[in-house]
Scaffold this active site. Structure first.
Site, PDB file in Angstrom:
ATOM      1  CG  HIS A 133      94.548  16.559  80.155  1.00 42.30           C
ATOM      2  ND1 HIS A 133      95.556  16.856  79.278  1.00 42.30           N
ATOM      3  CD2 HIS A 133      95.141  16.278  81.334  1.00 42.30           C
ATOM      4  CE1 HIS A 133      96.715  16.756  79.904  1.00 42.30           C
ATOM      5  NE2 HIS A 133      96.500  16.406  81.149  1.00 42.30           N
ATOM      6  NE  ARG A 396     101.859  14.816  80.531  1.00 38.69           N
ATOM      7  CZ  ARG A 396     100.956  14.965  81.518  1.00 38.69           C
ATOM      8  NH1 ARG A 396     101.214  15.747  82.552  1.00 38.69           N
ATOM      9  NH2 ARG A 396      99.798  14.367  81.455  1.00 38.69           N
ATOM     10  CD  GLU A 518     102.704  17.222  87.749  1.00 39.84           C
ATOM     11  OE1 GLU A 518     101.556  17.503  87.401  1.00 39.84           O
ATOM     12  OE2 GLU A 518     103.345  16.279  87.268  1.00 39.84           O
ATOM     13  CG  ASP A 557      98.673  16.933  89.673  1.00 39.42           C
ATOM     14  OD1 ASP A 557      98.354  15.962  90.372  1.00 39.42           O
ATOM     15  OD2 ASP A 557      98.479  16.979  88.449  1.00 39.42           O
ATOM     16  NE  ARG A 595      95.174  28.939  82.660  1.00 39.80           N
ATOM     17  CZ  ARG A 595      94.273  29.729  82.068  1.00 39.80           C
ATOM     18  NH1 ARG A 595      94.201  29.791  80.743  1.00 39.80           N
ATOM     19  NH2 ARG A 595      93.430  30.451  82.770  1.00 39.80           N
ATOM     20  NE  ARG A 730      96.359  11.475  85.219  1.00 42.07           N
ATOM     21  CZ  ARG A 730      97.363  11.064  84.424  1.00 42.07           C
ATOM     22  NH1 ARG A 730      97.456   9.823  84.034  1.00 42.07           N
ATOM     23  NH2 ARG A 730      98.271  11.903  84.004  1.00 42.07           N
TER      24      ARG A 730
HETATM   25  P1  PGA Z   1      97.695  15.345  84.345  1.00 40.82           P
HETATM   26  O1  PGA Z   1      96.830  16.644  84.176  1.00 40.82           O
HETATM   27  O2  PGA Z   1      97.015  14.501  85.365  1.00 40.82           O
HETATM   28  O3  PGA Z   1      97.646  14.767  82.980  1.00 40.82           O
HETATM   29  O4  PGA Z   1      99.043  15.822  84.725  1.00 40.82           O
HETATM   30  C1  PGA Z   1      96.250  17.203  85.244  1.00 40.82           C
HETATM   31  C2  PGA Z   1      95.267  18.229  84.752  1.00 40.82           C
HETATM   32  O5  PGA Z   1      95.368  18.694  83.621  1.00 40.82           O
HETATM   33  O6  PGA Z   1      94.370  18.566  85.523  1.00 40.82           O
END
Ligand code: PGA
Length: 893
Positions: A133, A396, A518, A557, A595, A730
């Site tokens: 991420h 995923r 989520e 999310d 998280r 996002r």
């Molecule tokens: P994602 O992750 O957008 O890849 O689902 C959200 C996040 O980790 O804040």
């Protein structure tokens, strides 16, 4: 820089490193720059002491040229980085019970004996899962320099004046800081998935590979017997395709191939060392038949070793593993084996069996054969933990993608012209029929859309990976934005295309399909979806065979959807409500917590967070994502990894075995109050974010969201769609941009209104006193409030075109902040934030004067940029300021 912070006990390391940084700036940037930086620094510190005019900083900043601005921002960024380092050295986890030995002692004191701990560990899985991420703003080179400084500081602690190379320690530190000063902090080029794979590999190789076996050896001593290998790393890098079109079947192959190369290379090194070590002679010691047999088969007929069967056995094992390397990696290992035609190991278990035979022979009396501390014991542990795959790689993808792909397959096979037009019931019926049939839907003679072709290639690559590296290489397929049973069935259909799902009277699935819930509504609905899922006979069969089913829950999310309080409460409620669903289905529940580092994305102490999980929801099994800047902070060095992994394992033991802290009736009372609080907070948050006319424009102009999307910090695009709706954004850039403007809205908004409206203060006080869930929720909130600053944030209003409207929205936010702070202080009995957390208070207060000037510069640069000035240094300055503020705040987004 000279560091002078009032009213706090200064960390002497910070002062030392700050002085060296000042010397470096003077030497490399010149005296004039040094004096300007120093002037701004001391003005800002004075302002934070309350002894200087509020505008004095801006005065100092106005005098900076663009070049100086850039140097200045770099200086402050480096200071923050060094301050973080100094702080990390003081120890990460002061939390009591944060290591396994302490947790066992604590459990024993509560009447829970070691046998129960040992029994729990038989079924346990504790897994930190590394993801890519995009929240790590620092380049790997910068982090490496930082870690080198940390190593040198350790020598200094030991009283050493010289490094092993003969350099004076202090000079070596100075030199490292000078290197940092001269290292470009921003990436020139965008990041590719391959870069992300390599970065994760560096942590896995340098930290996880040595640390996890050593930790198990330590736990073995604490338990008095050998526990199974329950702590295992995972990864998403190369398998997480949600919103990242750059992740393909080739990425999967690359990630797995590099992982195999790394881990088998590591085993080969360890074997080589063992061969040198095990010089035991049959003239002096009898040896078991098994080892003699291994030695005979080894192909090592050297006369000089004829009486050394252990060495010969190891040579044979080495040759077989080298052959495995050749097959899985596709070339010769760096150190060639004695015998070139040895048979490769088909499975890690076969390799382990040979090692165990040697261990038994060494132990002779049969006891302690696998004892963890020695080189062989550690190698056996490593093979159990890392196999030939190093870290389990998850797949995923988004539910919407599966839906489109399955629709295309059904259509092209002539099964259903318009799958997407069916309702849920129709979809489930159709998908189940398809799942029962062994006929595949896809055909090599059909040309599919790029998306479908790519998704089919992924499942085929996964099947290939299972055959090559073993089933542990990929155990899980996660569905983002999951909301229904058909979402789960669609993925099984795709798995079936590659032979990973096999229909029949007792269907099997080689990969576990995991829904990621989520949004607030999806979290609420999760127990229903899982109930319906387990009710399907094929689901019941595959679950029974596996014994366990995972559910993933998304923190960021749900926060973006419903605000902080409602998010944490919905996550808590969903987990709690899922437990009986799993119990009825006879499946062990495994929760996977998605998280990030910032509180608005579920950040905060993992130890507290795990311990605050609802009773009955951990039971020895937990997976947690580790993302972005958190990875370097937790696993940057072996010591920090030891501390953090100990904390994760011990929190899991405590959460699984300690009796619930609240009696049922009390919990019900508290839960009733929480439901009310969450409801008020939800409405306050939704009104502001989704119900305020023009909020979207305000957000886009007030924060550096557009500029954040431009940072070269990840391989995936910043958004999934072109839409600028907040719903479609996002979560990472959302949280990230609020942090930059020092509002940090996702970490607190709505909580104040909820607390203020709650009349029964006595009940609130009781909840704060006795409920770990609320304690951890409020502790995180308090940290966020302490890092945010409404006065600085107020300056960002200048970036909003419609000033009056911008001010009006900002006023609401600011009022919300004050109400939150005042109510928090009231219910926690404090007169100021962090009064009861002096260490954190000191750490944050030390940083604040260093962040404020960065915010002012960022605003000025954003104004110029948005007014159309095209000097590239402005863009660079903005990017640097984002980088520096994120570093100083310690959490990006
Ligand atoms: P994602 O992750 O957008 O890849 O689902 C959200 C996040 O980790 O804040």
């Amino acid at each position: 820089m000279r560091i002078a912070i009032p009213h706090t006990r200064q960390n002497p390391d910070i002062r030392f490193l700050g002085r060296l940084l000042g010397d470096v700036i003077r030497a490399y940037g010149g005296d004039a720059l040094f004096r300007r930086v120093e002037y701004i620094r001391s003005a800002s510190v004075d302002r934070h002491r309350g002894i200087a005019a509020p505008d004095s900083i801006e005065l100092g900043l106005d005098a900076l040229t663009l070049d100086d601005t850039i140097s200045f921002v770099r200086g402050f960024m480096l200071f923050s980085m060094l301050a973080n380092l100094a702080e990390d050295r003081q120890g990460v986890a002061a939390e009591p019970g944060a290591d396994v030995a302490q947790a066992i002692a604590r459990l024993e004191a509560e009447g829970i004996d070691r046998d129960r701990v040992t029994a729990l560990l038989q079924q346990a899985l504790v897994a930190p899962v590394l993801t890519a991420h995009p929240t790590e703003v620092r380049r790997k080179s910068t982090i490496d320099h930082r870690n080198h400084i940390a190593e040198l500081m350790k020598l200094r602690d030991m009283g050493r004046t010289e490094t092993d190379g003969g350099e004076l320690v202090e000079e070596a530190i100075y030199r490292q800081i000078a290197l940092l000063w001269q290292t470009r902090p921003l990436r020139r080029e965008r990041l590719y998935v391959a870069d992300e794979v390599e970065t994760a590999l560096a942590y896995l190789r340098d930290v996880f590979l040595p640390v996890i076996p050593a930790l198990h050896a330590r736990w073995e001593r604490a338990l008095g017997q050998r526990p199974p290998s329950f702590l295992k790393p995972g990864s998403w890098i190369g398998g997480d395709r949600d919103g990242n079109p750059n992740v393909t079947a080739d990425s999967l192959r690359l990630a797995l191939g590099r992982a195999a190369e790394t881990v088998i290379g590591h085993y080969l090194d360890l074997l080589h060392r063992l061969g040198a070590e095990l010089s035991i002679s049959t003239e002096l010691t009898p040896v078991t038949e098994e080892v003699i047999a291994l030695a005979e088969r080894s192909g090592d007929n050297s006369p000089s070793r004829s009486d050394e069967p252990f060495r010969r056995a190891i040579t044979g094992v080495y040759s077989r593993l080298a052959a495995t390397y050749r097959v899985l990696v596709g070339r010769e290992p760096p150190r060639p084996p004695a015998s070139a035609d040895a048979e490769p190991y088909a499975y890690p278990a076969d390799f382990r069996a040979d090692l165990v035979a040697i261990a038994h022979a060494l132990a002779r009396d049969g006891d302690g054969a696998l004892a963890g501390g020695g080189g062989l014991g550690r190698l056996i542990r490593a093979v159990e933990t890392f196999g030939f795959h190093l870290a389990t790689l998850d797949l995923r993808q988004n539910a919407d993608v599966h839906e489109r792909v399955v629709a295309e397959l059904l259509n092209s096979a002539g099964v259903e012209a318009d799958y997407r037009a069916l309702d849920e019931e129709g979809r489930v019926a159709l998908l189940r029929r398809e799942l029962a049939s062994s006929r595949p839907l896809s055909s090599p003679y059909v040309t599919y859309s790029d998306e479908t072709a790519s998704e089919l290639a992924i499942v085929h690559a996964a099947a290939e990976a299972h055959a090559r590296y073993g089933a542990e290489a990929i155990t899980t397929y996660i569905i983002s934005k999951a909301e229904s049973v058909s979402d789960l069935l669609e993925v099984h259909i795709l798995l079936k295309e590659a032979g990973l799902y096999v229909p029949g009277d007792t269907p099997t699935s080689a990969i576990m399909v995991v829904p990621l819930f989520e949004t607030i509504a999806d979290l609420e609905n999760a127990p229903k979806v899982m109930t319906a899922w387990f009710a399907l006979p094929e689901a019941a069969t595959i679950t029974a065979a596996r014994g366990v089913q995972e559910v993933m829950v998304g923190y960021s999310d749900s926060n973006k959807d419903g605000g902080y309080l409602t998010s944490v409460w919905s996550l808590h409620q969903a987990s709690r409500a899922l437990a009986p669903v799993f119990e009825r289905a006879g499946a062990a529940m495994q929760l996977f917590h998605g998280r990030g580092g910032a509180v608005g994305r579920g950040g905060g102490s993992s130890f507290m967070a795990i311990r605050a999980q609802p009773p009955g929801t951990v039971a020895g099994r937990i997976r947690i994502t580790e993302q972005g800047e958190v990875i370097a902070a937790k696993y940057g060095t072996r010591e920090s990894a030891v501390t953090n992994l100990e904390a994760m394992a011990s929190a899991t033991l405590l959460a699984s075995l300690e009796p619930p802290q609240l009696a049922e009736a009390e919990y019900e009372r508290f839960a009733g109050a929480m439901a009310k609080l969450s409801d008020t907070a939800f409405h306050a948050y939704r009104d502001l974010v989704y119900g305020t006319e023009g909020f979207r424009t305000f957000f886009r102009q007030f924060t550096p969201i557009a500029e954040i999307a431009d940072l070269k910090i990840g391989s995936r695009p910043a958004s999934r769609t072109k839409s600028d709706r907040i719903e479609d954004l996002r979560a990472i850039p959302w949280v990230f941009s609020w942090a930059q403007a020092r509002v940090m809205l996702p970490g607190w908004y709505g909580v104040g209104q909820a607390l203020a409206a709650f009349e029964d203060r006595g009940l609130l006080a009781e909840m704060v006193e006795g409920w770990p869930f609320l304690q951890s929720t409020l502790a995180n909130l308090e940290m966020v409030l302490a890092k945010s600053d409404m006065e600085i944030a107020g300056h960002y209003v200048a970036l909003v075109e419609d000033q009056a409207h911008g001010q009006a929205i900002f006023d609401r936010i600011r009022d919300g902040w004050h109400v939150t702070r005042d109510n928090l202080l009231d219910i926690t009995g404090q007169s100021r934030l962090l009064e009861k957390s002096p260490a954190l208070d000191e750490s944050i207060r030390l940083r604040l004067p260093y962040i404020e000037p960065l915010n002012h510069l960022q605003i000025e640069l954003l104004k110029r940029h948005r007014a159309g000035e095209d000097d590239p240094r402005i863009h660079e300055g903005i990017q640097l300021s984002i980088n520096a503020i994120a570093t100083a705040l310690r959490n990006s987004g």
